[in-house]
Design a protein around this motif. Structure first.
Motif, PDB file in Angstrom:
ATOM      1  N   LYS A  36       0.617  -2.080  12.357  1.00 15.65           N
ATOM      2  CA  LYS A  36      -0.594  -2.596  12.986  1.00 15.65           C
ATOM      3  C   LYS A  36      -1.851  -2.074  12.291  1.00 15.65           C
ATOM      4  CE  LYS A  36       1.316  -2.946  17.679  1.00 15.65           C
ATOM      5  NZ  LYS A  36       1.258  -2.363  19.049  1.00 15.65           N
ATOM      6  N   ALA A  37      -1.760  -0.853  11.753  1.00  9.31           N
ATOM      7  CA  ALA A  37      -2.928  -0.211  11.152  1.00  9.31           C
ATOM      8  C   ALA A  37      -3.070  -0.508   9.661  1.00  9.31           C
ATOM      9  CB  ALA A  37      -2.831   1.305  11.363  1.00  9.31           C
ATOM     10  N   HIS A  38      -2.329  -1.482   9.145  1.00 12.70           N
ATOM     11  CA  HIS A  38      -2.266  -1.687   7.697  1.00 12.70           C
ATOM     12  C   HIS A  38      -3.608  -2.054   7.072  1.00 12.70           C
ATOM     13  CE1 HIS A  38      -2.528  -6.132   7.374  1.00 12.70           C
ATOM     14  NE2 HIS A  38      -2.011  -6.131   8.588  1.00 12.70           N
ATOM     15  N   LYS A  39      -4.473  -2.721   7.810  1.00 18.67           N
ATOM     16  CA  LYS A  39      -5.749  -3.151   7.231  1.00 18.67           C
ATOM     17  C   LYS A  39      -6.661  -1.975   6.899  1.00 18.67           C
ATOM     18  CE  LYS A  39      -5.861  -7.762   9.287  1.00 18.67           C
ATOM     19  NZ  LYS A  39      -6.596  -8.701  10.174  1.00 18.67           N
ATOM     20  N   LYS A  40      -6.544  -0.900   7.665  1.00 21.60           N
ATOM     21  CA  LYS A  40      -7.385   0.275   7.430  1.00 21.60           C
ATOM     22  C   LYS A  40      -6.766   1.245   6.429  1.00 21.60           C
ATOM     23  CE  LYS A  40      -9.550   0.154  12.006  1.00 21.60           C
ATOM     24  NZ  LYS A  40      -9.818   0.912  13.257  1.00 21.60           N
ATOM     25  N   ALA A  41      -5.497   1.048   6.101  1.00 22.91           N
ATOM     26  CA  ALA A  41      -4.815   1.967   5.183  1.00 22.91           C
ATOM     27  C   ALA A  41      -5.183   1.653   3.740  1.00 22.91           C
ATOM     28  CB  ALA A  41      -3.305   1.866   5.367  1.00 22.91           C
ATOM     29  N   PRO A  42      -5.435   2.676   2.918  1.00 24.44           N
ATOM     30  CA  PRO A  42      -5.676   2.434   1.493  1.00 24.44           C
ATOM     31  C   PRO A  42      -4.357   2.304   0.745  1.00 24.44           C
ATOM     32  CG  PRO A  42      -5.820   4.768   1.945  1.00 24.44           C
ATOM     33  CD  PRO A  42      -5.570   4.098   3.279  1.00 24.44           C
TER      34      PRO A  42
ATOM     35  N   LYS B  18       0.810  -1.216   0.000  1.00 23.28           N
ATOM     36  CA  LYS B  18       0.000   0.000   0.000  1.00 23.28           C
ATOM     37  C   LYS B  18       0.841   1.263   0.000  1.00 23.28           C
ATOM     38  CE  LYS B  18      -3.967  -2.171   2.249  1.00 23.28           C
ATOM     39  NZ  LYS B  18      -4.905  -2.138   3.409  1.00 23.28           N
TER      40      LYS B  18
ATOM     41  N   TYR C  71      -1.777  11.147   6.184  1.00 24.23           N
ATOM     42  CA  TYR C  71      -1.825   9.847   6.861  1.00 24.23           C
ATOM     43  C   TYR C  71      -0.569   9.619   7.704  1.00 24.23           C
ATOM     44  CZ  TYR C  71      -2.102   4.804   7.575  1.00 24.23           C
ATOM     45  OH  TYR C  71      -2.137   3.558   8.146  1.00 24.23           O
TER      46      TYR C  71
END
Length: 285
Positions: A213-219, A126, A152
């Motif tokens: 940790k926040a990778h799932k919410k990152a576009p 991403k 971001y």
């Protein structure tokens, strides 16, 4: 800290072999190529650091000043640029599994990065983080002007600053992936005065861990090119003394690099103007 001290004392060749073995132990199936070591992970973020330093010989002696939390070489150059980045990635791999890329010869023209984009397919990530910036709090985007990505990254406690070039200038542009360079605790890089503030390095490792940790919410952030050379020149030079700057130029760019000298002169003029304006404001008060 002992691990960082160990990494600082290795040659680029020794470090490359050690990284490859480390990634094998982590069962990441690393690719060992001329110019780089690469491994895919299961977190879609690519972490980058370069394995070379500007110093021909690694330090033999290292001193830690406990009061100031500084590591330095009493005999000359340290190499925190970019062994701090290598150390940070290895620490993060103890708990997380991002994609990783360790490049050769960044200091002489991002050679390893150029070989990587020639030999590797575009990674399925991403965005890209390089850990190869002086200081404690900087995020540097170079010619990547994706405003959403800048916002971001700043959410994780970094402040946007400006620089000239690093591996991500090549990687992000060719692969069309937004990229950022983050502070990793070293100061006065490329000079004999270089030192590392260890706890600043650790703090930014924690910040990058939060990003992982926040990778799932990152576009997915794409690379959007901009140019801002005059503003860049102002800020990249103001942290150095004249002695530092001219040592850097003579040692690593040679007497004949007129373009670099012009950039230096331009940057110094802007700094003087900035100081004059500050003094004027003080006089007005």
């Amino acid at each position: 800290m002992k691990k960082l001290e160990h990494l600082l004392k290795l040659t680029q060749e020794e470090l490359k072999f050690e990284i490859y073995n480390y990634l094998q132990q982590k069962k990441m199936n690393p690719i060992y190529e001329d110019g780089f070591v690469y491994a895919e992970g299961d977190i879609p973020i690519l972490l980058v650091a370069h394995m070379d330093t500007v110093f021909a010989v690694p330090p033999k002696r290292l001193i830690y000043n406990n009061k100031e939390d500084k590591i330095f070489n009493p005999d000359g150059g340290l190499g925190g640029d970019d062994r701090c980045g290598v150390y940070a990635i290895m620490r993060l791999l103890e708990e997380y599994r991002p994609h990783v890329l360790f490049t050769e010869d960044e200091e002489i023209g991002c050679i390893g990065a150029k070989k990587a984009v020639d030999k590797l397919p575009k990674p399925k990530v991403k965005y890209i983080i390089e850990l190869d910036r002086r200081g404690s709090n900087d995020c540097v985007f170079y010619e990547c002007g994706n405003d959403d990505f800048m916002d971001y990254v700043e959410l994780f406690g970094f402040e946007t600053n400006y620089g000239t070039c690093s591996d991500i200038s090549v990687l992000g542009s060719v692969w069309d992936i937004a990229a950022v360079n983050l502070s990793s605790g070293y100061y006065h890089e490329h000079t004999k005065k270089e030192y590392v503030v260890f706890n600043e390095l650790l703090n930014n490792i924690k910040r990058v861990a939060s990003m992982l940790k926040a990778h799932k919410k990152a576009p997915y952030f794409d690379y959007q090119e901009i140019h801002y050379a005059p503003r860049r020149s102002n800020l990249i030079f103001e942290d150095y003394t004249d002695e530092d700057l001219f040592y850097w130029i003579e040692q690593y760019y040679g007497n004949g690099n007129s373009y670099f000298r012009q950039e230096l002169d331009f940057g110094k003029k802007l700094i003087l103007k900035k100081e004059e304006k500050t003094d004027d404001k003080k006089d007005d008060k």
